[in-house]
Design an enzyme around this catalytic site. Structure first.
Site, PDB file in Angstrom:
ATOM      1  N   GLY A  29      45.168  54.643  31.144  1.00 34.92           N
ATOM      2  CA  GLY A  29      46.172  54.619  30.075  1.00 34.92           C
ATOM      3  C   GLY A  29      45.606  55.166  28.777  1.00 34.92           C
ATOM      4  N   ARG A  72      45.980  59.481  36.352  1.00 35.72           N
ATOM      5  CA  ARG A  72      45.522  58.528  37.355  1.00 35.72           C
ATOM      6  C   ARG A  72      45.222  59.367  38.598  1.00 35.72           C
ATOM      7  NH1 ARG A  72      48.716  54.785  34.088  1.00 35.72           N
ATOM      8  NH2 ARG A  72      47.125  53.349  33.370  1.00 35.72           N
ATOM      9  N   GLY A 103      39.728  52.309  30.632  1.00 43.92           N
ATOM     10  CA  GLY A 103      39.785  50.866  30.858  1.00 43.92           C
ATOM     11  C   GLY A 103      39.015  50.463  32.107  1.00 43.92           C
ATOM     12  N   ASP A 104      39.300  49.307  32.641  1.00 48.97           N
ATOM     13  CA  ASP A 104      38.460  48.788  33.719  1.00 48.97           C
ATOM     14  C   ASP A 104      38.581  49.586  35.016  1.00 48.97           C
ATOM     15  OD1 ASP A 104      40.940  47.527  34.513  1.00 48.97           O
ATOM     16  OD2 ASP A 104      39.712  46.221  35.775  1.00 48.97           O
ATOM     17  N   THR A 141      41.412  51.073  25.555  1.00 49.57           N
ATOM     18  CA  THR A 141      42.629  50.482  26.117  1.00 49.57           C
ATOM     19  C   THR A 141      43.252  49.574  25.060  1.00 49.57           C
ATOM     20  OG1 THR A 141      43.465  48.793  27.650  1.00 49.57           O
ATOM     21  CG2 THR A 141      41.116  48.792  27.266  1.00 49.57           C
ATOM     22  N   ASP A 187      44.867  46.982  25.568  1.00 51.49           N
ATOM     23  CA  ASP A 187      44.984  45.588  26.023  1.00 51.49           C
ATOM     24  C   ASP A 187      43.865  44.661  25.540  1.00 51.49           C
ATOM     25  OD1 ASP A 187      47.331  46.149  27.305  1.00 51.49           O
ATOM     26  OD2 ASP A 187      46.413  46.469  29.264  1.00 51.49           O
ATOM     27  N   ASP A 210      41.274  43.766  27.001  1.00 50.19           N
ATOM     28  CA  ASP A 210      40.932  42.783  28.029  1.00 50.19           C
ATOM     29  C   ASP A 210      39.613  43.056  28.740  1.00 50.19           C
ATOM     30  OD1 ASP A 210      41.813  45.061  29.232  1.00 50.19           O
ATOM     31  OD2 ASP A 210      43.218  44.093  30.601  1.00 50.19           O
ATOM     32  N   ARG A 212      70.107  34.655  14.901  1.00 47.87           N
ATOM     33  CA  ARG A 212      69.988  34.845  16.332  1.00 47.87           C
ATOM     34  C   ARG A 212      68.555  34.634  16.817  1.00 47.87           C
ATOM     35  NH1 ARG A 212      72.956  40.216  17.309  1.00 47.87           N
ATOM     36  NH2 ARG A 212      74.973  39.221  17.583  1.00 47.87           N
ATOM     37  N   ARG A 222      49.649  43.013  30.650  1.00 46.25           N
ATOM     38  CA  ARG A 222      49.993  42.593  32.012  1.00 46.25           C
ATOM     39  C   ARG A 222      49.180  41.387  32.438  1.00 46.25           C
ATOM     40  NH1 ARG A 222      49.091  47.837  35.239  1.00 46.25           N
ATOM     41  NH2 ARG A 222      48.149  48.286  33.232  1.00 46.25           N
ATOM     42  N   LYS A 255      66.639  25.509  12.456  1.00 50.19           N
ATOM     43  CA  LYS A 255      66.278  26.933  12.435  1.00 50.19           C
ATOM     44  C   LYS A 255      67.432  27.745  12.996  1.00 50.19           C
ATOM     45  CE  LYS A 255      61.269  26.991  12.644  1.00 50.19           C
ATOM     46  NZ  LYS A 255      60.062  27.558  13.233  1.00 50.19           N
ATOM     47  N   GLN A 304      54.062  51.032  21.656  1.00 45.71           N
ATOM     48  CA  GLN A 304      52.798  50.369  21.283  1.00 45.71           C
ATOM     49  C   GLN A 304      51.576  51.208  21.619  1.00 45.71           C
ATOM     50  OE1 GLN A 304      53.240  45.909  22.642  1.00 45.71           O
ATOM     51  NE2 GLN A 304      54.699  47.208  23.700  1.00 45.71           N
TER      52      GLN A 304
HETATM   53  P1  ADP Z   1      42.366  52.112  33.250  1.00 45.38           P
HETATM   54  O1  ADP Z   1      41.064  52.809  33.204  1.00 45.38           O
HETATM   55  O2  ADP Z   1      43.157  52.285  31.981  1.00 45.38           O
HETATM   56  O3  ADP Z   1      42.248  50.679  33.710  1.00 45.38           O
HETATM   57  P2  ADP Z   1      43.445  52.855  35.901  1.00 45.38           P
HETATM   58  O4  ADP Z   1      43.318  51.484  36.454  1.00 45.38           O
HETATM   59  O5  ADP Z   1      44.686  53.611  36.165  1.00 45.38           O
HETATM   60  O6  ADP Z   1      43.290  52.885  34.305  1.00 45.38           O
HETATM   61  O7  ADP Z   1      42.210  53.701  36.431  1.00 45.38           O
HETATM   62  C1  ADP Z   1      42.042  55.035  36.076  1.00 45.38           C
HETATM   63  C2  ADP Z   1      41.447  55.822  37.219  1.00 45.38           C
HETATM   64  O8  ADP Z   1      40.157  55.292  37.540  1.00 45.38           O
HETATM   65  C3  ADP Z   1      42.209  55.742  38.533  1.00 45.38           C
HETATM   66  O9  ADP Z   1      43.292  56.637  38.604  1.00 45.38           O
HETATM   67  C4  ADP Z   1      41.139  56.095  39.549  1.00 45.38           C
HETATM   68  O10 ADP Z   1      40.923  57.484  39.606  1.00 45.38           O
HETATM   69  C5  ADP Z   1      39.898  55.439  38.926  1.00 45.38           C
HETATM   70  N1  ADP Z   1      39.704  54.114  39.543  1.00 45.38           N
HETATM   71  C6  ADP Z   1      40.393  52.974  39.301  1.00 45.38           C
HETATM   72  N2  ADP Z   1      39.969  51.964  40.085  1.00 45.38           N
HETATM   73  C7  ADP Z   1      38.990  52.479  40.873  1.00 45.38           C
HETATM   74  C8  ADP Z   1      38.164  51.961  41.911  1.00 45.38           C
HETATM   75  N3  ADP Z   1      38.249  50.689  42.316  1.00 45.38           N
HETATM   76  N4  ADP Z   1      37.273  52.792  42.483  1.00 45.38           N
HETATM   77  C9  ADP Z   1      37.168  54.082  42.089  1.00 45.38           C
HETATM   78  N5  ADP Z   1      37.909  54.632  41.126  1.00 45.38           N
HETATM   79  C10 ADP Z   1      38.822  53.861  40.515  1.00 45.38           C
END
Ligand code: ADP
Length: 321
Positions: A11, A72, A102-103, A126, A128, A130, A163, A172, A214, A253
């Site tokens: 993202g 992605r 992100g993760d 990210t 988030d 998180d 309201r 999420r 309120k 956002q």
């Molecule tokens: P974010 O990095 O924002 O959490 P995504 O979860 O969509 O976004 O992950 C981004 C990209 O990272 C995915 O499209 C994929 O190419 C790679 N990716 C995500 N999870 C894995 C995983 N478990 N193993 C290998 N590559 C991954």
């Protein structure tokens, strides 16, 4: 090291460009060339690389989104996909990689490092917030301020029409955005995935609030709470007969010019990522904790959990009196 790569993945988040700029300028200052990888891991597998000099990132620090584009990429989740990606990197002489994302993106970076011995450093981008190991992620501060502006506007309407408004914000799995905008926006209640407050309890809070006189209220709901804003609105309307409205802020956002905080954080992290690669440090995320740069093993960023502040949760409850 003579040449490194940089990419944005997953993202998009405001401040990603500021991080790319910091990577390019820091590397250039150290005499290292930078290749931008387009569309995250998808561009890596396709060999879609572009040379980035110091001037190529001029006039980008204030821009939202990501100039490198993001995507992605399912194939990168396979061994074959990552092998192809590693070959593409080596074929153009890239010797280290900065992954801004992100993760999910960090999982991919970690596997690239483990399977191919490829030096990688992650930068948390990210909205988030998180990820474990850093006080804040790039984009979070901007997202909170964007959501807050929207809430202030909706409050005008809520007050004028007497309201109840349910406002759904992003998150999420985490309630960081919801909790911050709930406190800053003076919400009656903040519903987050981490706090198992039942819908019945929420209805009671609304009833008690109406009984106290309120006439208008704002309730902030993180998208990951019990099916989100619409579910909450339906439960309240059904139980109380109140004319509750729901507003889902959604992708507004994610966009917009990054705040000063996010630009500074992104600059600090982009700089830290290049410095780490040059010291031979790999498979880590650059975090900033109490304004100091830290290195956190990539795996810890998803195996360990960063919790919302208990103190802030209590504060949100008390001030909603
Ligand atoms: P974010 O990095 O924002 O959490 P995504 O979860 O969509 O976004 O992950 C981004 C990209 O990272 C995915 O499209 C994929 O190419 C790679 N990716 C995500 N999870 C894995 C995983 N478990 N193993 C290998 N590559 C991954």
């Amino acid at each position: 090291m003579k040449r490194i790569g940089v990419l944005t993945s997953g993202g998009d988040a405001p401040g990603m460009n500021a991080a790319v700029r910091a990577v390019v300028r820091t590397a250039t200052a150290r005499g290292i060339e930078v290749m931008g990888v387009k569309r995250g891991y998808a561009g890596m597998i396709d060999g879609d690389f572009v040379k980035l000099g110091a001037r190529d990132v001029a006039n980008t620090i204030q821009r939202g989104g990501t100039i490198l584009l993001t995507a992605r990429c399912k194939p990168f989740m396979t061994l074959e996909g990552r092998e192809r990606a590693a070959k593409q990197l080596r074929s153009v002489g890239i010797e280290g990689l900065v992954v801004i994302g992100g993760d999910g993106s960090f999982h991919g970076a970690h596997f690239l490092s483990v399977e191919h011995g490829f030096p990688v450093v992650g930068v948390p981008g990210t909205i988030d917030n998180d990820l474990f190991g850093t006080d804040y992620t790039i984009g979070y501060d901007t997202a909170v301020n964007t959501a807050l502006q929207a809430i202030d506007r909706i409050r005008d309407t809520a007050a004028s029409h007497e309201r109840l408004f349910i406002i759904e914000v992003m998150g999420r799995h985490a309630g960081f955005i919801a909790l911050d905008v709930g406190i800053a926006g003076g919400a009656e209640d903040v519903l987050i995935p981490e706090r198992p407050e039942t819908l019945d309890e929420v209805v009671e809070i609304v009833r008690a609030s109406a009984a106290k006189g309120k006439t208008s209220s704002i309730i902030i709901v993180a998208e990951g709470y019990e099916g989100g804003g619409i579910k909450v609105m339906e439960a309240i309307s059904k139980a109380t007969g109140l004319d509750a409205r729901v507003s889902i802020l959604g992708h507004v956002q994610r966009g917009g010019s990054p705040s000063a905080r996010d630009r500074i954080l992104a600059s600090q992290m982009g700089y830290g990522a290049v410095e780490a690669l040059l010291k031979g440090i790999s498979d880590v995320m650059i975090g900033v904790v109490h304004d100091k740069t830290v290195h956190v093993p990539l795996e810890e960023t998803w195996t360990k959990r960063k919790d919302v502040s208990l103190e802030l949760r209590e504060l949100a409850k008390t001030l909603a009196l």
